[in-house]
Motif scaffolding. Structure first.
Motif, PDB file in Angstrom:
ATOM      1  N   VAL A   9       0.976  -1.047  -0.361  1.00 18.20           N
ATOM      2  CA  VAL A   9       0.002  -0.432  -0.214  1.00 18.20           C
ATOM      3  C   VAL A   9       0.792   1.038   0.178  1.00 18.20           C
ATOM      4  N   THR A  10       2.117   0.971   0.555  1.00 21.99           N
ATOM      5  CA  THR A  10       2.667   2.361   0.507  1.00 21.99           C
ATOM      6  C   THR A  10       3.288   2.710  -0.191  1.00 21.99           C
ATOM      7  N   LYS A  11       3.672   1.955  -0.825  1.00 24.38           N
ATOM      8  CA  LYS A  11       4.729   1.256  -2.270  1.00 24.38           C
ATOM      9  C   LYS A  11       3.497   2.096  -3.325  1.00 24.38           C
ATOM     10  N   GLU A  12       2.065   1.487  -3.018  1.00 24.19           N
ATOM     11  CA  GLU A  12       1.770   2.547  -4.708  1.00 24.19           C
ATOM     12  C   GLU A  12       1.123   3.242  -3.908  1.00 24.19           C
ATOM     13  N   ASP A  13       1.050   4.509  -3.097  1.00 24.13           N
ATOM     14  CA  ASP A  13       0.402   5.249  -3.243  1.00 24.13           C
ATOM     15  C   ASP A  13       1.516   6.241  -1.718  1.00 24.13           C
ATOM     16  N   VAL A  14       2.433   6.228  -2.363  1.00 22.67           N
ATOM     17  CA  VAL A  14       3.315   7.287  -1.754  1.00 22.67           C
ATOM     18  C   VAL A  14       2.781   8.470  -0.598  1.00 22.67           C
ATOM     19  N   THR A  15       1.243   8.821  -0.909  1.00 17.99           N
ATOM     20  CA  THR A  15       0.405  10.309  -0.963  1.00 17.99           C
ATOM     21  C   THR A  15       0.395   9.727   0.933  1.00 17.99           C
ATOM     22  N   ILE A  16       0.189   8.035   0.938  1.00 20.79           N
ATOM     23  CA  ILE A  16      -0.056   8.171   2.729  1.00 20.79           C
ATOM     24  C   ILE A  16       0.169   8.122   3.359  1.00 20.79           C
ATOM     25  N   TRP A  50      -7.416  -4.070   1.611  1.00 18.72           N
ATOM     26  CA  TRP A  50      -6.964  -2.422   2.064  1.00 18.72           C
ATOM     27  C   TRP A  50      -8.532  -1.962   1.141  1.00 18.72           C
ATOM     28  N   ASP A  62      -9.364   1.362   0.372  1.00 16.45           N
ATOM     29  CA  ASP A  62      -9.085   2.454   0.142  1.00 16.45           C
ATOM     30  C   ASP A  62      -9.867   4.068   0.266  1.00 16.45           C
ATOM     31  N   GLU A  63     -11.433   3.459  -0.066  1.00 17.22           N
ATOM     32  CA  GLU A  63     -11.572   5.114   0.954  1.00 17.22           C
ATOM     33  C   GLU A  63     -11.292   5.439   2.419  1.00 17.22           C
ATOM     34  N   LYS A  98      -8.690   4.481   3.832  1.00 18.73           N
ATOM     35  CA  LYS A  98      -7.591   4.471   3.643  1.00 18.73           C
ATOM     36  C   LYS A  98      -7.371   3.425   5.258  1.00 18.73           C
TER      37      LYS A  98
END
Length: 169
Positions: A58-65, A94, A96-97, A99
Protein backbone atom coordinates in the motif's frame (compact mmCIF):
# COMPACT_ATOMS: atom_id res chain seq x y z
CA UNK A 1 -22.70 -13.17 17.15
CA UNK A 2 -20.93 -10.71 14.88
CA UNK A 3 -18.84 -7.77 16.11
CA UNK A 4 -17.99 -4.77 13.95
CA UNK A 5 -15.34 -2.28 14.99
CA UNK A 6 -14.99 0.83 12.83
CA UNK A 7 -12.50 2.47 15.19
CA UNK A 8 -10.25 0.21 17.21
CA UNK A 9 -8.58 1.33 20.45
CA UNK A 10 -6.56 -1.86 20.90
CA UNK A 11 -5.79 -4.82 18.59
CA UNK A 12 -3.21 -7.22 20.01
CA UNK A 13 -1.99 -10.79 20.00
CA UNK A 14 -1.10 -12.34 23.34
CA UNK A 15 -0.67 -15.66 25.09
CA UNK A 16 -1.65 -17.45 28.25
CA UNK A 17 0.46 -20.26 29.68
CA UNK A 18 4.02 -21.46 29.66
CA UNK A 19 6.11 -21.97 26.48
CA UNK A 20 5.11 -25.23 24.88
CA UNK A 21 1.61 -24.99 26.33
CA UNK A 22 0.70 -21.43 25.37
CA UNK A 23 -2.75 -20.48 24.11
CA UNK A 24 -2.76 -17.66 21.58
CA UNK A 25 -5.46 -14.97 21.58
CA UNK A 26 -6.36 -11.90 19.57
CA UNK A 27 -8.05 -9.16 21.57
CA UNK A 28 -9.94 -6.25 20.06
CA UNK A 29 -11.11 -3.30 22.14
CA UNK A 30 -13.23 -0.39 21.01
CA UNK A 31 -14.57 1.74 23.84
CA UNK A 32 -16.13 -0.61 26.38
CA UNK A 33 -16.44 -3.53 23.93
CA UNK A 34 -13.81 -6.25 24.24
CA UNK A 35 -13.66 -9.45 22.20
CA UNK A 36 -11.13 -12.26 22.72
CA UNK A 37 -10.66 -14.95 20.09
CA UNK A 38 -8.39 -17.99 20.26
CA UNK A 39 -6.14 -18.92 17.36
CA UNK A 40 -3.13 -21.07 16.53
CA UNK A 41 0.44 -19.80 16.74
CA UNK A 42 0.84 -20.35 12.99
CA UNK A 43 -2.27 -18.25 12.29
CA UNK A 44 -0.90 -15.37 14.39
CA UNK A 45 2.46 -15.55 12.62
CA UNK A 46 0.88 -15.71 9.17
CA UNK A 47 -1.48 -12.81 9.93
CA UNK A 48 1.52 -10.66 10.92
CA UNK A 49 3.41 -11.67 7.76
CA UNK A 50 0.45 -10.93 5.47
CA UNK A 51 -0.24 -7.59 7.16
CA UNK A 52 3.40 -6.66 6.65
CA UNK A 53 3.18 -7.50 2.94
CA UNK A 54 -0.06 -5.47 2.62
CA UNK A 55 1.42 -2.44 4.43
CA UNK A 56 4.51 -2.44 2.20
CA UNK A 57 2.41 -2.81 -0.95
CA UNK A 58 0.00 0.00 0.00
CA UNK A 59 2.74 2.49 0.91
CA UNK A 60 4.67 1.60 -2.26
CA UNK A 61 1.67 2.09 -4.55
CA UNK A 62 0.41 5.31 -2.93
CA UNK A 63 3.23 7.56 -1.73
CA UNK A 64 0.74 10.15 -0.45
CA UNK A 65 -0.43 7.88 2.38
CA UNK A 66 0.74 9.03 5.79
CA UNK A 67 1.44 6.20 8.23
CA UNK A 68 0.40 7.22 11.74
CA UNK A 69 2.93 6.46 14.46
CA UNK A 70 1.50 3.99 16.98
CA UNK A 71 3.71 2.61 19.74
CA UNK A 72 3.81 -1.14 20.20
CA UNK A 73 1.41 -2.22 22.94
CA UNK A 74 3.37 -4.53 25.24
CA UNK A 75 0.74 -4.68 27.99
CA UNK A 76 -0.76 -8.03 28.94
CA UNK A 77 -4.05 -9.33 27.59
CA UNK A 78 -7.00 -7.77 29.39
CA UNK A 79 -8.27 -10.04 32.15
CA UNK A 80 -10.25 -12.11 32.50
CA UNK A 81 -9.56 -13.63 29.08
CA UNK A 82 -12.79 -15.28 28.03
CA UNK A 83 -12.66 -17.00 24.65
CA UNK A 84 -15.57 -15.71 22.57
CA UNK A 85 -14.76 -18.07 19.69
CA UNK A 86 -11.97 -19.91 17.89
CA UNK A 87 -10.65 -18.31 14.70
CA UNK A 88 -10.80 -20.44 11.57
CA UNK A 89 -10.30 -18.24 8.52
CA UNK A 90 -8.84 -14.73 8.37
CA UNK A 91 -9.34 -12.17 5.64
CA UNK A 92 -7.41 -8.92 5.19
CA UNK A 93 -7.94 -6.18 2.62
CA UNK A 94 -7.08 -2.54 2.04
CA UNK A 95 -10.03 -0.12 1.99
CA UNK A 96 -8.93 2.71 -0.30
CA UNK A 97 -11.86 4.91 0.70
CA UNK A 98 -11.24 4.90 4.47
CA UNK A 99 -7.46 4.37 4.07
CA UNK A 100 -7.60 1.53 6.59
CA UNK A 101 -6.87 -2.18 6.70
CA UNK A 102 -10.01 -4.29 7.03
CA UNK A 103 -9.52 -7.53 8.99
CA UNK A 104 -12.25 -10.18 9.14
CA UNK A 105 -11.99 -13.07 11.57
CA UNK A 106 -14.22 -16.08 10.92
CA UNK A 107 -14.99 -18.67 13.57
CA UNK A 108 -14.71 -22.42 13.18
CA UNK A 109 -18.27 -23.66 12.70
CA UNK A 110 -20.15 -26.46 11.01
CA UNK A 111 -22.04 -24.26 8.52
CA UNK A 112 -22.44 -23.96 4.79
CA UNK A 113 -19.90 -21.62 3.18
CA UNK A 114 -22.63 -19.29 1.86
CA UNK A 115 -23.91 -18.75 5.41
CA UNK A 116 -20.48 -17.95 6.83
CA UNK A 117 -20.31 -14.50 8.38
CA UNK A 118 -17.29 -12.94 10.04
CA UNK A 119 -17.40 -13.00 13.83
CA UNK A 120 -15.23 -9.88 13.99
CA UNK A 121 -14.78 -7.18 11.38
CA UNK A 122 -12.36 -4.42 12.30
CA UNK A 123 -10.69 -1.52 10.57
CA UNK A 124 -7.21 -0.46 11.64
CA UNK A 125 -4.82 2.22 10.45
CA UNK A 126 -1.46 1.37 8.91
CA UNK A 127 0.21 2.49 12.14
CA UNK A 128 -1.97 0.14 14.18
CA UNK A 129 -1.18 -2.67 11.73
CA UNK A 130 2.58 -2.07 12.08
CA UNK A 131 2.32 -2.02 15.89
CA UNK A 132 0.34 -5.29 15.73
CA UNK A 133 2.98 -6.86 13.47
CA UNK A 134 5.80 -5.88 15.82
CA UNK A 135 4.07 -7.23 18.94
CA UNK A 136 2.86 -10.42 17.26
CA UNK A 137 6.34 -11.25 15.97
CA UNK A 138 7.73 -10.74 19.49
CA UNK A 139 4.99 -12.92 21.04
CA UNK A 140 5.46 -15.73 18.51
CA UNK A 141 9.26 -15.70 18.93
CA UNK A 142 9.05 -15.70 22.75
CA UNK A 143 8.28 -19.42 22.91
CA UNK A 144 10.63 -22.37 23.02
CA UNK A 145 13.79 -22.06 20.95
CA UNK A 146 14.10 -24.44 18.00
CA UNK A 147 16.73 -27.17 17.97
CA UNK A 148 19.61 -26.09 15.68
CA UNK A 149 19.71 -29.58 14.17
CA UNK A 150 16.06 -30.59 13.59
CA UNK A 151 14.16 -27.29 14.17
CA UNK A 152 11.72 -28.98 16.59
CA UNK A 153 11.12 -26.73 19.65
CA UNK A 154 13.32 -27.67 22.59
CA UNK A 155 11.39 -28.53 25.74
CA UNK A 156 12.82 -27.03 28.99
CA UNK A 157 13.29 -30.61 30.31
CA UNK A 158 15.42 -31.63 27.33
CA UNK A 159 14.91 -32.73 23.78
CA UNK A 160 15.12 -36.09 22.01
CA UNK A 161 16.52 -34.98 18.69
CA UNK A 162 15.74 -37.30 15.76
CA UNK A 163 18.97 -36.18 14.07
CA UNK A 164 21.01 -37.33 17.09
CA UNK A 165 19.64 -40.87 16.95
CA UNK A 166 17.53 -40.38 20.07
CA UNK A 167 20.21 -38.85 22.31
CA UNK A 168 19.15 -35.94 24.51
CA UNK A 169 20.36 -32.47 23.63
Amino acid sequence: MSHEFENVDRFICGTIGEPGEREFYLQVRSGSSLVSAALEKSQASTLAQRLEILCKQVTKEDVTIVVDCVERDDAALESPVERDFIIGAISIAWDDESKKVCVELFSIKEVEVEDELPEITLNITLGQAKAFISRTNAVVNAGRIPCPFCAIPIDPRGHLCPRANGYRR
